[in-house]
Write a protein that holds these residues in place. Structure first.
Motif, PDB file in Angstrom:
ATOM      1  N   LYS A  25      -2.298   9.520 -95.245  1.00 44.38           N
ATOM      2  CA  LYS A  25      -1.844   8.197 -94.840  1.00 44.38           C
ATOM      3  C   LYS A  25      -2.547   7.094 -95.624  1.00 44.38           C
ATOM      4  O   LYS A  25      -1.991   6.008 -95.818  1.00 44.38           O
ATOM      5  CB  LYS A  25      -2.074   7.994 -93.338  1.00 44.38           C
ATOM      6  CG  LYS A  25      -1.216   8.898 -92.457  1.00 44.38           C
ATOM      7  CD  LYS A  25       0.269   8.584 -92.578  1.00 44.38           C
ATOM      8  CE  LYS A  25       0.615   7.257 -91.959  1.00 44.38           C
ATOM      9  NZ  LYS A  25       2.081   6.965 -92.057  1.00 44.38           N
ATOM     10  N   TRP A 152       1.920   2.772 -83.955  1.00 41.19           N
ATOM     11  CA  TRP A 152       0.764   3.645 -83.762  1.00 41.19           C
ATOM     12  C   TRP A 152      -0.116   3.080 -82.650  1.00 41.19           C
ATOM     13  O   TRP A 152       0.176   2.010 -82.108  1.00 41.19           O
ATOM     14  CB  TRP A 152       0.000   3.794 -85.081  1.00 41.19           C
ATOM     15  CG  TRP A 152       0.833   4.381 -86.176  1.00 41.19           C
ATOM     16  CD1 TRP A 152       1.441   3.706 -87.193  1.00 41.19           C
ATOM     17  CD2 TRP A 152       1.188   5.758 -86.340  1.00 41.19           C
ATOM     18  NE1 TRP A 152       2.142   4.579 -88.000  1.00 41.19           N
ATOM     19  CE2 TRP A 152       2.006   5.851 -87.497  1.00 41.19           C
ATOM     20  CE3 TRP A 152       0.895   6.926 -85.640  1.00 41.19           C
ATOM     21  CZ2 TRP A 152       2.533   7.057 -87.953  1.00 41.19           C
ATOM     22  CZ3 TRP A 152       1.417   8.130 -86.092  1.00 41.19           C
ATOM     23  CH2 TRP A 152       2.218   8.193 -87.236  1.00 41.19           C
ATOM     24  N   PHE A 157      -1.468   2.696 -88.441  1.00 37.45           N
ATOM     25  CA  PHE A 157      -2.080   4.016 -88.367  1.00 37.45           C
ATOM     26  C   PHE A 157      -3.593   3.914 -88.558  1.00 37.45           C
ATOM     27  O   PHE A 157      -4.084   3.160 -89.402  1.00 37.45           O
ATOM     28  CB  PHE A 157      -1.512   4.933 -89.459  1.00 37.45           C
ATOM     29  CG  PHE A 157      -2.076   6.322 -89.429  1.00 37.45           C
ATOM     30  CD1 PHE A 157      -1.478   7.313 -88.675  1.00 37.45           C
ATOM     31  CD2 PHE A 157      -3.226   6.629 -90.140  1.00 37.45           C
ATOM     32  CE1 PHE A 157      -2.011   8.598 -88.633  1.00 37.45           C
ATOM     33  CE2 PHE A 157      -3.773   7.907 -90.108  1.00 37.45           C
ATOM     34  CZ  PHE A 157      -3.161   8.889 -89.352  1.00 37.45           C
ATOM     35  N   ASP A 161      -5.195   7.856 -84.465  1.00 37.45           N
ATOM     36  CA  ASP A 161      -3.926   8.589 -84.471  1.00 37.45           C
ATOM     37  C   ASP A 161      -4.106   9.985 -85.049  1.00 37.45           C
ATOM     38  O   ASP A 161      -3.546  10.960 -84.536  1.00 37.45           O
ATOM     39  CB  ASP A 161      -2.878   7.810 -85.272  1.00 37.45           C
ATOM     40  CG  ASP A 161      -2.591   6.450 -84.682  1.00 37.45           C
ATOM     41  OD1 ASP A 161      -2.012   6.389 -83.591  1.00 37.45           O
ATOM     42  OD2 ASP A 161      -2.972   5.445 -85.318  1.00 37.45           O
ATOM     43  N   TYR A 185       5.599   7.995 -78.518  1.00 35.30           N
ATOM     44  CA  TYR A 185       4.506   8.168 -79.485  1.00 35.30           C
ATOM     45  C   TYR A 185       4.661   9.484 -80.241  1.00 35.30           C
ATOM     46  O   TYR A 185       4.430   9.542 -81.457  1.00 35.30           O
ATOM     47  CB  TYR A 185       3.176   8.106 -78.749  1.00 35.30           C
ATOM     48  CG  TYR A 185       1.955   8.162 -79.637  1.00 35.30           C
ATOM     49  CD1 TYR A 185       1.765   7.243 -80.664  1.00 35.30           C
ATOM     50  CD2 TYR A 185       0.981   9.140 -79.435  1.00 35.30           C
ATOM     51  CE1 TYR A 185       0.638   7.291 -81.472  1.00 35.30           C
ATOM     52  CE2 TYR A 185      -0.158   9.190 -80.237  1.00 35.30           C
ATOM     53  CZ  TYR A 185      -0.320   8.275 -81.247  1.00 35.30           C
ATOM     54  OH  TYR A 185      -1.444   8.326 -82.058  1.00 35.30           O
ATOM     55  N   THR A 188       7.077   8.963 -82.944  1.00 35.17           N
ATOM     56  CA  THR A 188       6.503   8.223 -84.076  1.00 35.17           C
ATOM     57  C   THR A 188       5.955   9.197 -85.110  1.00 35.17           C
ATOM     58  O   THR A 188       6.168   9.027 -86.323  1.00 35.17           O
ATOM     59  CB  THR A 188       5.382   7.282 -83.584  1.00 35.17           C
ATOM     60  OG1 THR A 188       5.950   6.265 -82.749  1.00 35.17           O
ATOM     61  CG2 THR A 188       4.661   6.631 -84.763  1.00 35.17           C
ATOM     62  N   PHE A 189       5.262  10.218 -84.664  1.00 39.27           N
ATOM     63  CA  PHE A 189       4.740  11.227 -85.582  1.00 39.27           C
ATOM     64  C   PHE A 189       5.864  11.985 -86.265  1.00 39.27           C
ATOM     65  O   PHE A 189       5.818  12.210 -87.492  1.00 39.27           O
ATOM     66  CB  PHE A 189       3.839  12.208 -84.828  1.00 39.27           C
ATOM     67  CG  PHE A 189       2.425  11.739 -84.654  1.00 39.27           C
ATOM     68  CD1 PHE A 189       1.447  12.057 -85.580  1.00 39.27           C
ATOM     69  CD2 PHE A 189       2.074  10.970 -83.554  1.00 39.27           C
ATOM     70  CE1 PHE A 189       0.140  11.625 -85.420  1.00 39.27           C
ATOM     71  CE2 PHE A 189       0.767  10.527 -83.382  1.00 39.27           C
ATOM     72  CZ  PHE A 189      -0.199  10.861 -84.321  1.00 39.27           C
ATOM     73  N   ASP A 192       7.341  10.463 -89.272  1.00 45.70           N
ATOM     74  CA  ASP A 192       6.394  10.076 -90.323  1.00 45.70           C
ATOM     75  C   ASP A 192       6.390  11.125 -91.429  1.00 45.70           C
ATOM     76  O   ASP A 192       6.209  12.316 -91.166  1.00 45.70           O
ATOM     77  CB  ASP A 192       4.990   9.935 -89.727  1.00 45.70           C
ATOM     78  CG  ASP A 192       3.978   9.517 -90.773  1.00 45.70           C
ATOM     79  OD1 ASP A 192       3.957   8.325 -91.128  1.00 45.70           O
ATOM     80  OD2 ASP A 192       3.219  10.389 -91.242  1.00 45.70           O
TER      81      ASP A 192
END
Length: 217
Positions: A25, A152, A157, A161, A185, A188-189, A192
């Motif tokens: 990230k 996040w 991020f 996280d 949540y 969200t991952f 990604d």
């Protein structure tokens, strides 16, 4: 930068996922070497590179850094955006990261990380259920405060996280009730690209370690 990150089997290694994801990230370049679990040479290969006899371990030139959180902190020395910019938020982010790092033992024991597991049924102890409620409390509280800044925990991020990423995988693997905030949540991952890179790699793992399998299909 001549960095090498030694990891365990991606399907199972929750501790390896955390610094790997943080580095990805933050766009920190590194080579990765996977040491599969429960092989005849697993212990000797790990001991060649890791003073603790465990993975992950990061080697940067002559420096060796072991333990997931320590490696994440080292990455934050390179790319400070891995922690929130404000000092008070960094303190909170470090608090929840440390709580994850040192706690939630019932969840670890009863819901082992297994990327390839889907909808497995487990009967959780009261302790594990209480730990899930605590995680829900952390996630919901932070999302309510910082949702305007992004998806996040603290908007952008952060290492916090990364520390909770294996919990996200566990919630996908096992049939447990989650609140709407927890589910959002998790999504969200799973939207990604860096996280999905790990998932895709893990799904290619062919190694099955019986002691790390749990839950009914």
């Amino acid at each position: 930068m001549s960095m090498t990150l030694y990891l365990g089997t991606k399907n199972y290694s929750s501790w390896s996922l955390r610094p790997w994801l943080a580095a990805r990230k933050a766009a920190i370049k590194f080579d990765e070497i996977i040491i599969d679990f429960d092989q005849p040479d697993t212990k000797s290969r790990i001991l060649e590179v890791s003073p603790s006899g465990k993975v992950p371990v990061l080697i940067h030139k002559e420096l060796k850094i072991w333990d997931s959180l320590a490696i994440c902190e080292y990455f934050a020395e390179i790319e400070p955006q891995l922690w929130p910019e404000q000092s008070d938020l960094r303190a909170i982010a470090r608090s929840v990261s440390a709580e994850m790092h040192s706690g939630f033992m019932a969840i670890r024991n009863e819901m082992g990380m297994n990327v390839k597991a889907k909808h497995r049924k487990v009967t959780l102890t009261n302790q594990a259920q209480e730990e899930l409620l605590r995680i829900d409390q952390i996630w919901t509280g932070l999302r309510q405060q910082y949702h305007a800044q992004g998806n996040w925990l603290f908007g952008k991020f952060s290492i916090a996280d990364a520390m909770f990423a294996p919990v996200v995988i566990r919630l996908k693997a096992y049939t447990v009730k989650t609140s709407p905030t927890m589910q959002a949540y998790v999504e969200t991952f799973y939207n990604d690209s860096a996280f999905l890179e790990w998932i895709n790699d893990a799904e290619q793992d062919t190694l099955i370690v019986p002691r790390l399998e749990c839950g009914q299909v």
